[in-house]
Scaffold this active site. Structure first.
Site, short mmCIF file in Angstrom:
data_model
loop_
_atom_site.label_atom_id
_atom_site.label_comp_id
_atom_site.label_asym_id
_atom_site.label_seq_id
_atom_site.Cartn_x
_atom_site.Cartn_y
_atom_site.Cartn_z
CD GLU A 49 -3.19 -1.04 1.48
OE1 GLU A 49 -3.51 -0.46 2.45
OE2 GLU A 49 -3.96 -1.81 2.10
CD GLU B 21 -3.67 -5.55 2.77
OE1 GLU B 21 -4.68 -4.97 3.42
OE2 GLU B 21 -2.57 -6.01 2.96
O1 AHR Z 1 -5.68 -5.73 6.87
C1 AHR Z 1 -5.60 -4.48 7.58
C2 AHR Z 1 -4.58 -3.61 6.88
O2 AHR Z 1 -6.09 -3.17 5.26
C3 AHR Z 1 -3.18 -4.05 6.81
O3 AHR Z 1 -2.26 -3.67 7.00
C4 AHR Z 1 -3.11 -2.85 5.19
O4 AHR Z 1 -2.92 -3.65 4.23
C5 AHR Z 1 -4.56 -2.39 4.56
O5 AHR Z 1 -5.04 -1.46 4.44
#
Ligand code: AHR
Length: 496
Positions: free
Chosen positions: A174, A296
């Site tokens: 990110e 994610e």
């Molecule tokens: O999964 C929780 C968070 O969500 C992670 O650390 C981040 O990469 C995303 O914003």
């Protein structure tokens, strides 16, 4: 009227990479500490500090790959803090997640030992946001070099003679947000620079993963592909299913009809996101060499009342099971591009497959979907079409049924069906074409519940659990089935 499904048993549409069934573990809340790592002296049964119950449960669902150490934590993680004798490792603040003490007892050796115990591939996220090129380069050398070098010597001093095999390496996480708030042009240059020093040592070939877009940031995808596609093996995508707004996401249990519907609708959006990002990728990579890794994904609700807001702990209901089923079906459909996906997160954080409380462990409805769907891992996706009835709510409509079908190495066909409507059951008629035999032997498993926020607790761990499914009839190569409201069903069809 039945939902009509046609499955072409002789028309392959690709291979479902088992890594689509991957998971994610971050130093966040009780994911690593308590969820995985309890330490060698813990009364909780463990092997070298890692919980035995959790390892057995994850092995049962054939976890193929595990991402670590973050997440946002990754771009603040300095791996040398997590090696050497545990008593002398740095104690520091986990600034991102709850401001709690991170004692670094779970580091590189412990993570890679966990992957060996699970027999899964490690996927390491490197630090671009606050780390150096040298630090990233040395981490790879430490883990994978089998020769004479400062990092290989350090590894040996720390008790590991032979290097590990580490295939998947993410160059930042990110970086458009918590990983440095970069513009895509800037990150693309940084990516090019950092990845240069992520070396292949000996037989170890690293699969380099660039940080991709947040949700529908198509410009980020375009810039990254334009500037760096030749230097990456994959690019990531992050998308969470949030029924409400970021500031008021909605509760994990006790939610309204509206929230159920919005959850289903937003989960289905994954299909459009993948299509549109893939179209951009096709412009630069028409042969689909570069993979899309959805590292994610999952539901994100308000934290459970009374828990630390920085720990992202949420319950998991039959609604989560539907999100898992629908999303995995979507990933199958795009298996030409989607090479891996990692649900967030494996234990005690967001859409977990496992929850723990001290020595207790409970398997969530999402776990059961991963268990039922594991038959699809590495199977051949079959060309399938569906004419689905609509699931309407107020003035909005979405398809009621989601389906995916695959054929495994033994020729068994598995069909996963989700009924998104929590109030109405529905009929499906599956016409199986292109089969060798004239008939079918059918068995099935169903996951459903009687209330829309049904979930498993430490006191009642089996409220939502798979049961044998029998609500079907077979005529030749046509299967007629009745899907319960809010259900995930997996059928096994064997030609005879
Ligand atoms: O999964 C929780 C968070 O969500 C992670 O650390 C981040 O990469 C995303 O914003």
């Amino acid at each position: 009227m039945a939902n009509r499904i046609t499955i072409n048993a002789d028309l392959a549409a690709g291979t479902i990479n088992r890594n689509i069934y991957g998971h994610f573990s971050e130093h966040l809340g009780r994911c690593i500490y308590e969820g995985i790592w309890v330490g060698e002296d813990s009364p909780i049964p463990n092997t070298n500090g890692i919980r035995n119950d959790v390892v057995a449960a994850l092995k049962n669902i054939k976890i193929p790959v595990l991402r670590w150490p973050g997440g946002c934590f990754a771009d603040e993680y300095h791996w040398k803090d997590g090696i050497g004798p545990r008593e002398s490792r740095k104690r520091m603040i986990n600034t991102h997640w709850g401001g709690v003490v991170e004692n670094n007892h779970f580091g590189t050796h412990e993570f890679l030992m966990l992957c060996e115990m699970l027999d899964c591939e490690p996927y390491i996220s490197g630090n671009v946001g606050s780390g150096t090129v040298q630090e990233m380069s040395e981490w790879v050398e430490y883990m994978t070099f089998d020769g004479v070098s400062p990092m290989a010597e350090l590894r040996k001093e720390n008790g590991r003679e032979k290097p590990w095999n580490v295939k998947y390496f993410g160059v930042g996480n990110e970086n458009w947000g918590c990983g440095g708030n970069m513009r895509p042009e800037y990150y693309a240059d940084e990516y090019r620079r950092y990845q240069t020093y992520v070396r292949n040592y000996g037989e170890n070939k690293i699969h380099k993963i660039a940080c991709g877009p947040n949700v529908d940031d198509y410009r980020w995808m375009d810039v990254l592909m334009r500037e760096a596609h030749r230097m990456m093996d994959s690019i990531s995508l992050h998308y969470y299913t949030i029924p409400g707004e970021w500031a008021d996401k909605g509760a994990a249990t006790g939610f309204s009809e509206d929230e159920w519907f919005m959850t289903m609708k937003k989960a289905l959006w994954m299909d459009e996101l993948i299509k549109r990002h893939s179209t951009i990728m096709d412009k630069y990579d028409p042969n689909k060499r570069v993979g899309l890794i959805v590292d994610e994904w999952g539901t994100w609700f308000d934290v459970e009342p009374g828990t630390n807001p920085g720990f992202l702990y949420q319950q998991n209901t039959i609604r989560d099971a539907l999100v898992a089923g629908v999303t995995l079906n979507i990933f199958h459909d795009h298996c030409d591009r989607v090479q891996m996906a990692n649900i967030a997160q494996v234990i005690n954080v967001l859409q977990s497959v496992i929850l723990t409380e001290g020595e207790k462990m409970v398997l969530t409805p999402t776990y059961h979907v991963f268990d039922m769907y594991k038959v699809h891992q590495d199977a051949t996706l079959l060309t399938t079409s569906i004419d689905s009835q609509e699931y309407a709510h107020n003035d909005q409509k979405i398809p009621q049924v989601s389906v995916s079908a695959s054929k495994d190495a033994e020729g068994r066909i598995h069909v996963s069906l989700c009924n998104l409507d929590n109030q109405s059951g529905t009929d499906v008629e599956i016409d199986l074409r292109g089969l060798a035999g004239a008939g079918l032997k059918v068995t099935g498993t169903e996951l459903t519940a009687s209330v829309k926020d049904a979930h498993n607790t430490f006191e009642q761990p089996s409220v939502v659990a798979p049961t044998a499914y029998q609500a079907f009839s077979v005529e030749g190569t046509v299967v007629k089935a009745k899907l319960s409201p809010m259900s995930v069903t997996v059928l096994e069809l064997i030609a005879e």
